[in-house]
Design an enzyme around this catalytic site. Sequence first.
Site, PDB file in Angstrom:
ATOM      1  N   ASP A 151       0.772  -1.253   0.000  1.00 18.96           N
ATOM      2  CA  ASP A 151       0.000   0.000   0.000  1.00 18.96           C
ATOM      3  C   ASP A 151       0.803   1.303   0.000  1.00 18.96           C
ATOM      4  OD1 ASP A 151      -1.636  -2.130   0.556  1.00 18.96           O
ATOM      5  OD2 ASP A 151      -2.819  -1.088   2.054  1.00 18.96           O
ATOM      6  N   GLU A 191       1.860  -9.249  11.607  1.00 24.21           N
ATOM      7  CA  GLU A 191       1.678  -8.825  10.215  1.00 24.21           C
ATOM      8  C   GLU A 191       3.028  -8.454   9.586  1.00 24.21           C
ATOM      9  OE1 GLU A 191      -0.944  -5.471  10.156  1.00 24.21           O
ATOM     10  OE2 GLU A 191      -1.329  -5.604   8.003  1.00 24.21           O
TER      11      GLU A 191
HETATM   12  N1  SER Z   1      -3.886  -3.494   2.823  1.00 23.96           N
HETATM   13  C1  SER Z   1      -5.042  -2.682   2.653  1.00 23.96           C
HETATM   14  C2  SER Z   1      -5.495  -2.137   3.962  1.00 23.96           C
HETATM   15  O1  SER Z   1      -4.706  -1.917   4.768  1.00 23.96           O
HETATM   16  C3  SER Z   1      -6.057  -3.157   1.746  1.00 23.96           C
HETATM   17  O2  SER Z   1      -5.652  -3.968   0.662  1.00 23.96           O
HETATM   18  O3  SER Z   1      -6.622  -1.862   4.243  1.00 23.96           O
END
Ligand code: SER
Length: 441
Positions: A172, A408
């Site tokens: 992202d 994560e």
């Molecule tokens: N990784 C994204 C989120 O953090 C969505 O794909 O929401």
Amino acid sequence: MKDQLLEAAKAVLLQNWTGHFTKPAPNLYPHQWNWDAGFIAIGYAHFDLDKAEQELRSLFKGQWSNGMLPQIVFGTETNARYFPGPDFWWTHLAKAATQEPQTSGISMPPVHGFALWRIYQIAKKQDPKRARAFLEEMFPKVLKSHQYFYEFRDPQQEGLVYIRHPWEGGTDNSPIWDSVLEKIDPTQLDIPPYERKDLQNPEAAAHRPSDLDYDRYVHLVDVFRKNKYDEQAIYEECPFLIQDPLFNGALVWSNECLIKAGQELGEPVNELIHWNELTIFSLNEKLWDEERGIYNAYDLKNDQLIPVHTNSGLMPMIGEVPTQEQAEQMLLMLEGADFCGSSENIYSCPTYSLQAEDVNYKRYWRGPVWINMNWLLYHGLLRYDMEDMAAKVKRDSLELIGQYGFYEYFDPRKDKSENLACGTNQFSWTAALCIDFLMET
Ligand code: SER
């Protein structure tokens, strides 16, 4: 120790299983995500073929009629705390969208070809007939998702697929996107009102993308919905069109696995072979950085390379895109000051060059170690017999998970005074790929 970790990893997946699919994490990500599902299905294949198959079936229920496999297939939990939810995307305006299940309006890195092939290899040892039946069922669907990329995302027919949103790249807030996103000035735009839900998650909030990032993400979604998901219209208007080496590297590996699957099933594979040769050629021709020994991304909108070094630039190794000589240059890059692969003080492999002034050890995709990237890198290195480095990547991954849990992402510095666990806990792909690392023979 190995058995304990394995059982704990399985428990994470089973805890996040909804009955139809697996949430990437219990609170932060309450729906089904595209590339997460691919990695998760690989993990299940080792101990529960039913769930491995259901995971992919559920994801592909959301596939659009033009072949696009959406980034999110929304679950039915109506009180799920996630932005943007199903209503924000206006996918009812898209001719090709499925209305049931509801989905988002972008895709994600094409991992399903290699996930399917890996599941087939694992399942064959347990139940060859069933393994083949599932391969047969999924092959045309995955193929169609590749057809979509080559038909709608490769305007110059050079075999390089563009992404049109940072969420589509899967990474992202990667620094790769910065120079393009900086050109989007939210103060000059009419950004639709929205409310972030991710910041309500106390564990993850500190290191998530910024509000400015979100304004830009939302603006891009607004471009898509105003253009009713017409790909040509989006291509003309969208300020963010990027050819990413991770995305295209995954495409090559998945093409290659689909070619093997097609041959196994007696299906025609000429088109796949043609696409794959073109993608490999163009990755080397257009994105390879001879001076640094890494692949760059390309900004199609502004017609320029993006020479920002993240470990996405190492990922074409998974599809054996670089020659042995190029791969050796990449290994030097990986071992050196950027990614510190040969340092005992850094866990492999930071997502962003540690030489970059703005590297941030804890911020989402701007420095931390992510287990899916390590898993990909591991498989890439093995293709070039770089076994020592591959072993370090695997060892570091398992050590981080063993010490901190199924987080994560992780701060890459081996610093006992710091908590290296970042983001949300009980993260499904960390667990799934841990299982695959542990079970591999
Ligand atoms: N990784 C994204 C989120 O953090 C969505 O794909 O929401």
